[in-house]
Design an enzyme around this catalytic site. Structure first.
Site, PDB file in Angstrom:
ATOM      1  N   SER A  27      40.919  88.374 -94.107  1.00 43.86           N
ATOM      2  CA  SER A  27      39.864  87.498 -94.638  1.00 43.86           C
ATOM      3  C   SER A  27      38.754  88.330 -95.274  1.00 43.86           C
ATOM      4  O   SER A  27      38.092  87.881 -96.215  1.00 43.86           O
ATOM      5  CB  SER A  27      39.310  86.567 -93.554  1.00 43.86           C
ATOM      6  OG  SER A  27      38.616  87.290 -92.572  1.00 43.86           O
ATOM      7  N   ARG A  79      50.657 111.099 -85.226  1.00 44.50           N
ATOM      8  CA  ARG A  79      49.601 110.374 -85.947  1.00 44.50           C
ATOM      9  C   ARG A  79      49.177 111.163 -87.187  1.00 44.50           C
ATOM     10  O   ARG A  79      48.845 110.580 -88.221  1.00 44.50           O
ATOM     11  CB  ARG A  79      48.417 110.115 -85.019  1.00 44.50           C
ATOM     12  CG  ARG A  79      48.738 109.023 -83.989  1.00 44.50           C
ATOM     13  CD  ARG A  79      47.609 108.824 -82.990  1.00 44.50           C
ATOM     14  NE  ARG A  79      46.319 108.734 -83.634  1.00 44.50           N
ATOM     15  CZ  ARG A  79      45.218 109.340 -83.202  1.00 44.50           C
ATOM     16  NH1 ARG A  79      45.255 110.088 -82.124  1.00 44.50           N
ATOM     17  NH2 ARG A  79      44.090 109.201 -83.845  1.00 44.50           N
ATOM     18  N   HIS A 123      32.848  96.566 -88.486  1.00 40.20           N
ATOM     19  CA  HIS A 123      33.122  96.335 -87.063  1.00 40.20           C
ATOM     20  C   HIS A 123      32.278  95.151 -86.591  1.00 40.20           C
ATOM     21  O   HIS A 123      31.084  95.081 -86.912  1.00 40.20           O
ATOM     22  CB  HIS A 123      32.768  97.600 -86.267  1.00 40.20           C
ATOM     23  CG  HIS A 123      33.082  97.475 -84.812  1.00 40.20           C
ATOM     24  ND1 HIS A 123      34.370  97.519 -84.315  1.00 40.20           N
ATOM     25  CD2 HIS A 123      32.275  97.264 -83.744  1.00 40.20           C
ATOM     26  CE1 HIS A 123      34.341  97.370 -83.002  1.00 40.20           C
ATOM     27  NE2 HIS A 123      33.082  97.202 -82.634  1.00 40.20           N
ATOM     28  N   GLU A 188      30.340  88.878 -91.777  1.00 41.52           N
ATOM     29  CA  GLU A 188      31.092  90.009 -92.350  1.00 41.52           C
ATOM     30  C   GLU A 188      31.445  89.724 -93.804  1.00 41.52           C
ATOM     31  O   GLU A 188      31.352  90.600 -94.667  1.00 41.52           O
ATOM     32  CB  GLU A 188      32.387  90.253 -91.564  1.00 41.52           C
ATOM     33  CG  GLU A 188      32.172  90.764 -90.147  1.00 41.52           C
ATOM     34  CD  GLU A 188      33.498  91.020 -89.446  1.00 41.52           C
ATOM     35  OE1 GLU A 188      34.371  91.674 -90.036  1.00 41.52           O
ATOM     36  OE2 GLU A 188      33.661  90.574 -88.292  1.00 41.52           O
TER      37      GLU A 188
HETATM   38  C1  GRF Z   1      37.116  91.660 -88.543  1.00 41.96           C
HETATM   39  O1  GRF Z   1      36.319  91.047 -87.552  1.00 41.96           O
HETATM   40  C2  GRF Z   1      36.827  93.126 -88.595  1.00 41.96           C
HETATM   41  O2  GRF Z   1      35.489  93.436 -88.447  1.00 41.96           O
HETATM   42  C3  GRF Z   1      37.601  93.579 -87.385  1.00 41.96           C
HETATM   43  O3  GRF Z   1      38.824  92.890 -87.480  1.00 41.96           O
HETATM   44  C4  GRF Z   1      38.579  91.648 -88.135  1.00 41.96           C
HETATM   45  C5  GRF Z   1      39.487  91.604 -89.311  1.00 41.96           C
HETATM   46  O4  GRF Z   1      39.485  90.348 -89.917  1.00 41.96           O
HETATM   47  N1  GRF Z   1      37.676  94.992 -87.259  1.00 41.96           N
HETATM   48  P1  GRF Z   1      40.279  90.094 -91.253  1.00 41.96           P
HETATM   49  O5  GRF Z   1      41.660  90.728 -91.109  1.00 41.96           O
HETATM   50  O6  GRF Z   1      39.499  90.712 -92.384  1.00 41.96           O
HETATM   51  O7  GRF Z   1      40.385  88.594 -91.373  1.00 41.96           O
END
Ligand code: GRF
Length: 221
Positions: A27, A79, A123, A188
């Protein structure tokens, strides 16, 4: 004091060429693409890379005609091996900034070094509170009254590195992990394109003072 202004020698002014790394729904990728389509963000997403073959983020990228690459973790013994393949894939594109948006793999120093000061992460907490997994759950368990989201440069530690921008989200009486997650995610989707546009406009700077202490500033437009 050493100053590195991305507008001068890192990200050039103008269209910002991005790579998005993600493991999930995508998203945040969609928020970036919407901002580009609406002219709020002068950028283009050159490639999307995931460590999850069936992640929705990859189908969103394909729908938008963006190269969508799955790199299989099982194909690499270490890794470092995985991250070397990641760097090789990214280096095929003229990437100015890598964006980790829900990328759930721990990155190695090899990757961090290759994209030093060109790699950011979003985050869903107000860092340095609640790094790692389930930050919204951690916020509720600690009874904080305000949480939110953070965009920061990536360094060798998990969810750590110079903070670029944050947005606060109040915790409401009766919030569950789901409701808080949803409200933080809404922020976000606003914050990340805004920060990226600051990069595109050459307004994000990193200041190094006294050894390794670094901080970020966003200059006025
Ligand atoms: C978001 O909350 C991001 O901050 C976290 O994982 C989620 C990812 O959401 N690390 P999306 O895949 O962008 O919908």
């Amino acid at each position: 004091m050493q100053m590195n202004r991305h507008g001068q020698d890192g990200c050039q002014m103008g269209r910002l060429v991005l790579a998005v790394l993600a493991s999930g729904q995508g998203s945040n990728l969609q928020a970036i693409l919407n901002a580009i389509a609406e002219g709020r963000l002068l950028a283009n997403v050159a490639v999307v890379i995931s460590d999850k073959e069936h992640a929705k983020v990859l189908s969103r990228a394909r729908e938008a005609d963006i190269p969508a690459i799955f790199i299989h973790p099982g194909a690499y013994a270490t890794r470092d091996g995985y991250d070397a393949a990641l760097v090789e894939a990214l280096n095929r594109y003229p990437i100015m900034l890598g964006v980790m948006a829900g990328y759930m793999r721990l990155v190695t120093p090899l990757f961090v070094e290759a994209y030093r000061d060109r790699l950011i992460n979003i985050h869903p907490s107000l860092l340095p509170a609640f790094p790692g997994l389930h930050p919204q759950r951690q916020a509720l368990q600690h009874g904080v009254k305000v949480s939110g989201c953070t965009v920061h440069f990536v360094d060798e530690e998990v969810d750590h590195g110079p903070i670029i921008a944050q947005r606060a989200v109040p915790v409401i009486e009766g919030d569950t992990e789901e409701t808080l997650t949803r409200r933080i995610l809404e922020q976000e989707h606003r914050l990340l394109p805004e920060v990226l546009q600051c990069f595109a406009a050459g307004r994000v700077g990193l200041v190094t003072a006294g050894g390794s202490r670094r901080s970020v500033f966003i200059s006025e437009s």
